[in-house]
Design an enzyme around this catalytic site. Structure first.
Site, PDB file in Angstrom:
ATOM      1  N   GLY A   1       5.713   5.490   9.302  1.00 35.22           N
ATOM      2  CA  GLY A   1       4.716   6.394   9.095  1.00 35.22           C
ATOM      3  C   GLY A   1       4.454   6.870  10.455  1.00 35.22           C
ATOM      4  CB  SER A   2       1.775   8.911  11.989  1.00 36.50           C
ATOM      5  OG  SER A   2       0.721   8.144  11.803  1.00 36.50           O
ATOM      6  CB  VAL A   3       3.311   7.734  16.820  1.00 38.29           C
ATOM      7  CG1 VAL A   3       2.943   6.924  18.313  1.00 38.29           C
ATOM      8  CG2 VAL A   3       5.108   7.778  16.770  1.00 38.29           C
TER       9      VAL A   3
ATOM     10  CB  THR B   1      -0.831   5.320  11.150  1.00 39.92           C
ATOM     11  OG1 THR B   1      -1.597   6.506  10.907  1.00 39.92           O
ATOM     12  CG2 THR B   1      -1.354   4.128  10.254  1.00 39.92           C
TER      13      THR B   1
ATOM     14  CD  GLU C   1      12.248   4.768  10.002  1.00 38.05           C
ATOM     15  OE1 GLU C   1      13.232   5.467  10.116  1.00 38.05           O
ATOM     16  OE2 GLU C   1      12.094   3.956   9.021  1.00 38.05           O
TER      17      GLU C   1
ATOM     18  CB  CYS D   1      13.425   9.479  10.981  1.00 36.57           C
ATOM     19  SG  CYS D   1      14.654   8.797   9.669  1.00 36.57           S
TER      20      CYS D   1
ATOM     21  CE  LYS E   1      -2.627   3.270   2.391  1.00 36.55           C
ATOM     22  NZ  LYS E   1      -1.842   4.084   2.084  1.00 36.55           N
TER      23      LYS E   1
END
Length: 426
Positions: A290-292, A294, A318, A352, A237
């Site tokens: 991606g985001s924490v 999600t 990550e 990051c 995805k």
């Protein structure tokens, strides 16, 4: 470009340049293979690579790439087409794509599972050869296309695109092959030579899902590829804002010989995709960047469904963090402010390694502050298609709103000064 920015680029170039080249996959021997870092051209004005890159970028003018959902050998286009636009030119559409609804995602899962055994039984050396062939295609035939699609679709300047969509993704593929060889070299101890103990490395039961970010084309291509190398099948995805470059990577994998259905390319609404994969009893793992928020949600969904799975899913994630610099009084002061600007503002801080705060000895602060302000005023902001651009637009409206909220917060905070600078190149 001013002296300070030239110095910054020289430092960055010396730290990043790689000198060794990888041998062609035609001479590949899995048992002796050792990866080498991909060398990076300078892309200086007038060089061959700069002229070829400029021509490649120009070839995408007035061109909208149609990107389907791909399941096995089937291309699927659903209702409600969507568009990826240039972050720095919202009127410019670069790709047309489609969301996979739940039934299509489930179809992609079935497709992966149907080919899992055949792919798992393919010798690791053969699987490795496919991805090394892909690395060769990226290094030569498609290098400038990878950079161009990353620059246009994700707003990276030439150097940032080369670091990412050139060298890093190629390094990922080649070093993964080396690591796979090293992992599988282990043989169990056999006290009796006539009765050898043995070990068999297998893929996981079920399918993997790779949920990839916008900010690195290399990560987009790596997250589905790594499980596949080890005999797994995967749903990929991609991020809506990285589809142009990610689909090119997918096409390169297929051209390199990756069988249909090993990796299925499935753009989708995030919550719909997450709900569908975590509800499947055959989920073997999630590879995520991606985001924490999600990733935490996905982890909770897996936990809630844990009794329905045929095996325990592996979750690898990550997430965004806060990079900080802690400066000691013995530090070389020029490296402090050059490093701070490079870490804080390259690619608009959308990675990051982006600097978010610094801790500096009070005795050094006046000099550091003065140089930070001077360098910041010289940064060139605008279209990444110009070679002198240091940073361009952030990826989308949500990212822009976040940046503005940080500035608004700082302006309203006591004892905080906001320094704005930079020059626009258009």
């Amino acid at each position: 470009m001013t002296f300070l920015l030239k110095t910054l680029r020289i430092i960055k170039y010396k730290l990043s340049y790689r000198h060794v080249r990888y041998m062609s996959s035609e001479t590949f021997d899995f048992n002796t293979f050792v990866a080498k870092n991909e060398p990076m051209p300078t892309y200086s004005p007038g060089t061959k690579e700069r002229n070829l890159l400029d021509a490649c970028v120009a070839s995408y003018e007035c061109r909208i790439r149609d990107i389907p959902i791909v399941i096995g050998d089937e291309e699927i286009r659903t209702e409600g087409e969507r568009y990826q636009v240039c972050p720095f030119d919202h009127e410019r559409k670069v790709a047309r794509y489609y969301y996979a609804p739940k039934p299509v995602i489930q179809k992609a899962i079935v497709s992966c599972l149907s080919g899992r055994k055949a792919w798992e039984r393919t010798p690791l050396a053969k699987r490795a050869e496919i991805f090394l062939r892909a690395a060769d295609l990226m290094s030569n035939k498609y290098r400038y296309d990878l950079l161009a699609t990353t620059m246009l679709g994700q707003g990276k300047n030439i150097w940032q695109a080369e670091i990412d969509a050139g060298a890093e993704i190629i390094d990922f593929l080649r070093f993964d092959v080396q690591f796979a060889r090293e992992i599988t070299e282990y043989k169990p101890i056999s006290p009796n030579p006539e009765e050898l103990n043995s070990i068999k490395y297998r893929g996981c039961e079920g399918f993997w899902a790779a949920i990839t970010p916008f900010n690195f084309t290399a990560i987009g291509g790596h997250l589905p590829m790594a499980p596949a190398l080890m005999g797994n099948v995967c749903l990929w995805k991609p991020s809506d804002t990285a589809l142009l470059s990610n689909y090119l990577v997918y096409e390169i994998y297929r051209e390199a010989g990756l069988p249909a259905g090993v990796i299925n390319f499935v753009p989708a609404d995030g919550p719909v995709f997450g709900d569908t994969i975590t509800a499947s009893p055959d989920l073997a793992g999630i590879n995520f960047t991606g985001s924490v928020k999600t990733f935490s949600h996905l982890w909770k969904q897996v936990g809630a469904n844990i009794e329905t799975y045929k095996s325990y899913p592996r979750l690898i994630g990550e997430c965004g963090g806060k990079n900080m610099h802690f400066v000691h009084s013995s530090a070389k002061i020029d490296q402090v402010f050059y490093g701070a600007v490079q870490s804080g503002f390259e690619y608009g801080g959308q990675k990051c390694s982006a600097l978010s705060r610094m801790y500096i000895p009070e005795s050094m602060w006046p000099t550091v502050k003065e140089n930070l302000v001077q360098i910041h005023k010289q940064l060139i902001v605008g279209t990444p298609l110009y070679g002198e651009t240091f940073m361009s637009a952030v990826i989308d409206e949500k990212a822009f709103a976040r940046c503005m909220s940080y500035l608004d917060y700082a302006r309203k905070s006591p004892n905080v000064s906001v320094v704005a600078g930079g020059r626009c190149n258009d």
